[in-house]
Design a protein around this motif. Sequence first.
Motif, PDB file in Angstrom:
ATOM      1  N   SER A 121     122.479 102.794  66.101  1.00  0.00           N
ATOM      2  CA  SER A 121     121.077 103.125  65.901  1.00  0.00           C
ATOM      3  C   SER A 121     120.735 103.261  64.423  1.00  0.00           C
ATOM      4  O   SER A 121     119.591 103.019  64.021  1.00  0.00           O
ATOM      5  CB  SER A 121     120.733 104.431  66.633  1.00  0.00           C
TER       6      SER A 121
ATOM      7  N   GLN B 265     121.681  95.512  77.822  1.00  0.00           N
ATOM      8  CA  GLN B 265     120.913  96.253  76.825  1.00  0.00           C
ATOM      9  C   GLN B 265     121.584  96.165  75.463  1.00  0.00           C
ATOM     10  O   GLN B 265     120.906  96.007  74.435  1.00  0.00           O
ATOM     11  CB  GLN B 265     120.770  97.710  77.269  1.00  0.00           C
TER      12      GLN B 265
ATOM     13  N   ALA C  97     120.027  94.311  72.194  1.00  0.00           N
ATOM     14  CA  ALA C  97     119.823  95.113  70.983  1.00  0.00           C
ATOM     15  C   ALA C  97     120.424  94.422  69.764  1.00  0.00           C
ATOM     16  O   ALA C  97     119.803  94.361  68.692  1.00  0.00           O
ATOM     17  CB  ALA C  97     120.428  96.498  71.169  1.00  0.00           C
TER      18      ALA C  97
ATOM     19  N   SER D 189     115.513 105.050  75.265  1.00  0.00           N
ATOM     20  CA  SER D 189     116.569 104.096  74.932  1.00  0.00           C
ATOM     21  C   SER D 189     117.778 104.820  74.353  1.00  0.00           C
ATOM     22  O   SER D 189     117.669 105.880  73.736  1.00  0.00           O
ATOM     23  CB  SER D 189     116.037 103.076  73.914  1.00  0.00           C
TER      24      SER D 189
END
Length: 613
Positions: free
Chosen positions: A349, A405, A409, A603
């Motif tokens: 992230s 996912q 990403a 998320s």
Amino acid sequence: MEADELEMVILNKAISENDLCGAKAVIDRHPKVLDVDFGASRGETPLHIAAKFGHVAIVHELMKLVGPEYLEIWDYYGYTPLATTATHTGSIPIATCMIDKNSGALTIPAQWPWLIPVTLAFFGGHNELGRYLYSVTPLQVFKPENGSFVGPEFLRTCLRNGEFDIALHLLQRCTELLFAVDEDGNSTIANIALSLPHSLHKSQLPFLKRWAYHYIKIPSTPTTGHFCVDIQQEGEDKSAGQGIGLRRWVVSSIYNLSGMKEIYKMKLQRTQADEILNLVCQNLMLLNVQKRNMIRIALNCAAQQDNAEFVLRVTKANPELISLVTSVYLNYPIFVITVVEYRKAAVFSLFLCFQFKIMAAATAAKMIAAKETGNNLLHLAALLAPASYLNCISGAALQMQRELQWFKAVESVVDPGYRLDQNKKGLIPLEYFKKNHKKLRAEGEKWMKETASSCSVVGTLIVTIMFAAALTVPGGNNQDSGYPIFMKEKLFKVFLISDALSLFSSATSVLTFLGILTSRYAEEDFLYLLPTKLIIGLSTLFLSIATMMISFSATIMIMLQYNLSRLWFTLPVTLLAGVPVTLFVLLQFPLLVKVFSSTYGPSIFKKKVEEWP
């Protein structure tokens, strides 16, 4: 058997049985038994034996009969009497008695030069004794002078045991230990990166406990401005047999009574870990090549543990260190490769927060990986995640969704050209993903079909029952008009509405599950299409069961409302009608919540730096 050997056997038996009088009698008859190799093959003295069994009175008596040098004798395994106490019993009174006799025993290592008694105490799980020994061990012994491993090994043991306040206390007094290495060659900063994640992140707590965690305040010591237990005072209190300090005892008692002990402990460890990380960040300027290399390894360790806060705060403290996670280093795993291949969502992230760095990292990853397999970063995202990661996700379908996912990403942040790159097997990333997830896709299909089949059977039964109930209304119909007899009753309207809702929702549920059974089950369907169908099917099935029970309860109440003698029967039946609904909530509703949260919830990838703690 010779007389001396017999006396030694008798003394050994007396000490092991805590027979002080018997032991004194043998020593009075043969004082030389204190000087011989008492344990034969193990090289143990009587003091070693008494310390191993934790017999305080016998240890005190032996201390009167021997000199200080007696505490410096090693047994066959390389343990002094104090080291034996630290390893086996963790007795503070015995340790105090020995230290009063010869304080030098605190610095005598056992087996290896870095295993002094205080380290052995924590290593053996005797934390109370360890805290006392730390309070009386000289600071000089921990300093990393002449390549000594004592300090780094002690810190590694404290960090692994969760004794963060002691680690913080020592690091504040000896900051040079941050860049010292332990016996395995790992720096203290790397050990901090490996040990702090569980303290830097809250567990998934219920709402009330999460609220309590947020509002619990940890006091700071007025002398340093940082939270740190007064180790010296605590050690003195324990050595005197008085237990912990009054203030800590009161706080501990309050949280024990209110059931908040574990929450308080979590917040306490979080505060201590935060202070350690602050100390690390304060010592990241003017780094030489060796220290930068240590930081790079520590960042890789943090990536392996998904310790995003460590990475974020270290790179904020010295922005030049960001280059350490995007550069190519031989013989070491590239930071971004570790993050993607091992599915470290929190650290990844950070790349989403700083997209200008992901391109450099992706290029570096491609340079490393292409040497052997030709895989770029997107190919790495197409690999199957480690089993340890997938096992934390319920159901093969949700595991497949999580893998998609991750792939999407990574795909969203790399150069578009990466999507068409072929590896040495001639596969682009999407083809590589399908190949690696073929088995998981089949398991997900099987899981979805089994779930849909089971639920559709229940839905079909409810459709049949509620359709029949609509035709045979309670009380029957008026023979002249054809209208139901209880048409004007409020309870009858409740029956009609709930029956209609149950019929329609169960029919919708059956059709939805039929749609799941006849789906094509392509890889991309697991991302939204199949989970959405499952959410609709489970939601409507739950609604149909609940309204069916309401309809049944309304029918019972209509039938008995004019018979006062049977009204006592109404309440138990109505309560029992809630049992199927409750069972469904307990058994199936958690699955519905997981599927909904995984598909439409927050998320796993945070988008803003401000979201970090």
